[in-house]
Design a protein around this motif. Sequence first.
Motif, PDB file in Angstrom:
ATOM      1  N   LEU A 227      60.748   7.169  57.705  1.00  0.00           N
ATOM      2  CA  LEU A 227      61.446   8.088  56.801  1.00  0.00           C
ATOM      3  C   LEU A 227      61.044   9.530  57.088  1.00  0.00           C
ATOM      4  O   LEU A 227      61.884  10.407  57.240  1.00  0.00           O
ATOM      5  CB  LEU A 227      61.139   7.731  55.338  1.00  0.00           C
ATOM      6  N   LEU A 228      59.734   9.781  57.189  1.00  0.00           N
ATOM      7  CA  LEU A 228      59.245  11.145  57.439  1.00  0.00           C
ATOM      8  C   LEU A 228      59.727  11.661  58.801  1.00  0.00           C
ATOM      9  O   LEU A 228      60.050  12.840  58.936  1.00  0.00           O
ATOM     10  CB  LEU A 228      57.719  11.191  57.327  1.00  0.00           C
ATOM     11  N   ALA A 229      59.791  10.784  59.787  1.00  0.00           N
ATOM     12  CA  ALA A 229      60.283  11.181  61.115  1.00  0.00           C
ATOM     13  C   ALA A 229      61.756  11.573  61.039  1.00  0.00           C
ATOM     14  O   ALA A 229      62.170  12.553  61.650  1.00  0.00           O
ATOM     15  CB  ALA A 229      60.077  10.045  62.121  1.00  0.00           C
ATOM     16  N   LYS A 230      62.547  10.817  60.273  1.00  0.00           N
ATOM     17  CA  LYS A 230      63.982  11.128  60.143  1.00  0.00           C
ATOM     18  C   LYS A 230      64.176  12.461  59.405  1.00  0.00           C
ATOM     19  O   LYS A 230      65.051  13.251  59.770  1.00  0.00           O
ATOM     20  CB  LYS A 230      64.716  10.007  59.409  1.00  0.00           C
ATOM     21  N   ILE A 231      63.380  12.702  58.363  1.00  0.00           N
ATOM     22  CA  ILE A 231      63.463  13.965  57.622  1.00  0.00           C
ATOM     23  C   ILE A 231      63.082  15.119  58.544  1.00  0.00           C
ATOM     24  O   ILE A 231      63.764  16.146  58.588  1.00  0.00           O
ATOM     25  CB  ILE A 231      62.554  13.938  56.368  1.00  0.00           C
ATOM     26  N   SER A 232      62.030  14.926  59.302  1.00  0.00           N
ATOM     27  CA  SER A 232      61.568  15.952  60.232  1.00  0.00           C
ATOM     28  C   SER A 232      62.647  16.261  61.280  1.00  0.00           C
ATOM     29  O   SER A 232      62.886  17.422  61.629  1.00  0.00           O
ATOM     30  CB  SER A 232      60.282  15.466  60.900  1.00  0.00           C
ATOM     31  N   ALA A 233      63.328  15.232  61.759  1.00  0.00           N
ATOM     32  CA  ALA A 233      64.387  15.418  62.761  1.00  0.00           C
ATOM     33  C   ALA A 233      65.555  16.229  62.190  1.00  0.00           C
ATOM     34  O   ALA A 233      66.161  17.014  62.897  1.00  0.00           O
ATOM     35  CB  ALA A 233      64.879  14.056  63.267  1.00  0.00           C
ATOM     36  N   LEU A 234      65.846  16.044  60.904  1.00  0.00           N
ATOM     37  CA  LEU A 234      66.929  16.799  60.268  1.00  0.00           C
ATOM     38  C   LEU A 234      66.547  18.269  60.079  1.00  0.00           C
ATOM     39  O   LEU A 234      67.377  19.152  60.190  1.00  0.00           O
ATOM     40  CB  LEU A 234      67.291  16.187  58.908  1.00  0.00           C
ATOM     41  N   GLY A 235      65.259  18.492  59.729  1.00  0.00           N
ATOM     42  CA  GLY A 235      64.785  19.850  59.455  1.00  0.00           C
ATOM     43  C   GLY A 235      64.689  20.634  60.738  1.00  0.00           C
ATOM     44  O   GLY A 235      64.926  21.792  60.845  1.00  0.00           O
TER      45      GLY A 235
ATOM     46  N   ARG B  75      62.447   4.286  43.359  1.00  0.00           N
ATOM     47  CA  ARG B  75      62.331   5.735  43.098  1.00  0.00           C
ATOM     48  C   ARG B  75      60.867   6.156  43.102  1.00  0.00           C
ATOM     49  O   ARG B  75      60.509   7.170  43.690  1.00  0.00           O
ATOM     50  CB  ARG B  75      62.978   6.110  41.756  1.00  0.00           C
ATOM     51  N   TYR B  76      60.012   5.353  42.461  1.00  0.00           N
ATOM     52  CA  TYR B  76      58.586   5.679  42.400  1.00  0.00           C
ATOM     53  C   TYR B  76      57.972   5.667  43.805  1.00  0.00           C
ATOM     54  O   TYR B  76      57.241   6.582  44.174  1.00  0.00           O
ATOM     55  CB  TYR B  76      57.845   4.689  41.488  1.00  0.00           C
ATOM     56  N   PHE B  77      58.264   4.623  44.571  1.00  0.00           N
ATOM     57  CA  PHE B  77      57.709   4.491  45.925  1.00  0.00           C
ATOM     58  C   PHE B  77      58.100   5.687  46.802  1.00  0.00           C
ATOM     59  O   PHE B  77      57.252   6.308  47.432  1.00  0.00           O
ATOM     60  CB  PHE B  77      58.200   3.173  46.556  1.00  0.00           C
ATOM     61  N   LEU B  78      59.398   6.007  46.827  1.00  0.00           N
ATOM     62  CA  LEU B  78      59.869   7.110  47.667  1.00  0.00           C
ATOM     63  C   LEU B  78      59.319   8.452  47.188  1.00  0.00           C
ATOM     64  O   LEU B  78      58.913   9.294  47.992  1.00  0.00           O
ATOM     65  CB  LEU B  78      61.405   7.137  47.709  1.00  0.00           C
ATOM     66  N   THR B  79      59.294   8.652  45.869  1.00  0.00           N
ATOM     67  CA  THR B  79      58.751   9.899  45.310  1.00  0.00           C
ATOM     68  C   THR B  79      57.295  10.057  45.719  1.00  0.00           C
ATOM     69  O   THR B  79      56.870  11.134  46.153  1.00  0.00           O
ATOM     70  CB  THR B  79      58.866   9.899  43.761  1.00  0.00           C
ATOM     71  N   ASP B  80      56.524   8.980  45.598  1.00  0.00           N
ATOM     72  CA  ASP B  80      55.107   8.998  45.946  1.00  0.00           C
ATOM     73  C   ASP B  80      54.906   9.404  47.414  1.00  0.00           C
ATOM     74  O   ASP B  80      54.111  10.299  47.717  1.00  0.00           O
ATOM     75  CB  ASP B  80      54.499   7.613  45.676  1.00  0.00           C
ATOM     76  N   VAL B  81      55.646   8.775  48.309  1.00  0.00           N
ATOM     77  CA  VAL B  81      55.540   9.086  49.743  1.00  0.00           C
ATOM     78  C   VAL B  81      55.873  10.556  49.998  1.00  0.00           C
ATOM     79  O   VAL B  81      55.151  11.261  50.710  1.00  0.00           O
ATOM     80  CB  VAL B  81      56.497   8.178  50.573  1.00  0.00           C
ATOM     81  N   LEU B  82      56.971  11.022  49.405  1.00  0.00           N
ATOM     82  CA  LEU B  82      57.442  12.379  49.670  1.00  0.00           C
ATOM     83  C   LEU B  82      56.547  13.454  49.058  1.00  0.00           C
ATOM     84  O   LEU B  82      56.231  14.452  49.717  1.00  0.00           O
ATOM     85  CB  LEU B  82      58.885  12.532  49.195  1.00  0.00           C
ATOM     86  N   VAL B  83      56.111  13.254  47.805  1.00  0.00           N
ATOM     87  CA  VAL B  83      55.255  14.247  47.147  1.00  0.00           C
ATOM     88  C   VAL B  83      53.922  14.371  47.893  1.00  0.00           C
ATOM     89  O   VAL B  83      53.420  15.475  48.103  1.00  0.00           O
ATOM     90  CB  VAL B  83      55.053  13.893  45.652  1.00  0.00           C
ATOM     91  N   LYS B  84      53.369  13.234  48.335  1.00  0.00           N
ATOM     92  CA  LYS B  84      52.115  13.266  49.090  1.00  0.00           C
ATOM     93  C   LYS B  84      52.269  14.021  50.413  1.00  0.00           C
ATOM     94  O   LYS B  84      51.287  14.445  51.003  1.00  0.00           O
ATOM     95  CB  LYS B  84      51.609  11.844  49.363  1.00  0.00           C
ATOM     96  N   ASN B  85      53.508  14.160  50.874  1.00  0.00           N
ATOM     97  CA  ASN B  85      53.768  14.871  52.125  1.00  0.00           C
ATOM     98  C   ASN B  85      54.352  16.272  51.884  1.00  0.00           C
ATOM     99  O   ASN B  85      54.934  16.866  52.782  1.00  0.00           O
ATOM    100  CB  ASN B  85      54.681  14.038  53.024  1.00  0.00           C
ATOM    101  N   GLY B  86      54.196  16.759  50.654  1.00  0.00           N
ATOM    102  CA  GLY B  86      54.522  18.149  50.359  1.00  0.00           C
ATOM    103  C   GLY B  86      55.959  18.458  49.966  1.00  0.00           C
ATOM    104  O   GLY B  86      56.340  19.620  49.894  1.00  0.00           O
ATOM    105  N   PHE B  87      56.749  17.430  49.692  1.00  0.00           N
ATOM    106  CA  PHE B  87      58.143  17.671  49.311  1.00  0.00           C
ATOM    107  C   PHE B  87      58.275  17.792  47.795  1.00  0.00           C
ATOM    108  O   PHE B  87      57.497  17.213  47.040  1.00  0.00           O
ATOM    109  CB  PHE B  87      59.051  16.538  49.798  1.00  0.00           C
ATOM    110  N   SER B  88      59.282  18.538  47.370  1.00  0.00           N
ATOM    111  CA  SER B  88      59.645  18.635  45.958  1.00  0.00           C
ATOM    112  C   SER B  88      60.746  17.601  45.736  1.00  0.00           C
ATOM    113  O   SER B  88      61.747  17.601  46.447  1.00  0.00           O
ATOM    114  CB  SER B  88      60.154  20.050  45.676  1.00  0.00           C
TER     115      SER B  88
END
Length: 121
Positions: free
Chosen positions: A113-121, A16-29
């Motif tokens: 992970l960021l590429a997959k999120i971007s593809a969904l958005g 949870r910490y690892f994923l949260t860290d990656v996502l928050v640093k990339n501007g996600f809530s």
Amino acid sequence: MTIQKILIVDDSPTERYFLTDVLVKNGFSVSTAENGEEALTKIKADKPQLILMDVVMPGQNGFQITRAIAKDPDTQDVPVIICTSKNQETDRIWGLRQGARDYLVKPIDPAELLAKISALG
């Protein structure tokens, strides 16, 4: 629709910490849940735009929770990406059959992970 709000469902505090860290640093809530039951409660209360779902958890597993999300008319439009250590092709196929949009095997590669999120958005 640009994805902003992400719910991480994983029983591992480290994950949870690892994923949260990656996502928050990339501007996600980001919000988190430690198990499937908590995830379902949080989804109903504050609908996320994406769910990152672990499979192996106490109580209901990630496949069961993903299926519940996909079958509920209130939540079926929320995409789920399964993030798990289960690396068999049969697991991936089963996860996608339950309603997941994508499937990532741990350890999660932040760029993938960021590429997959971007593809969904």
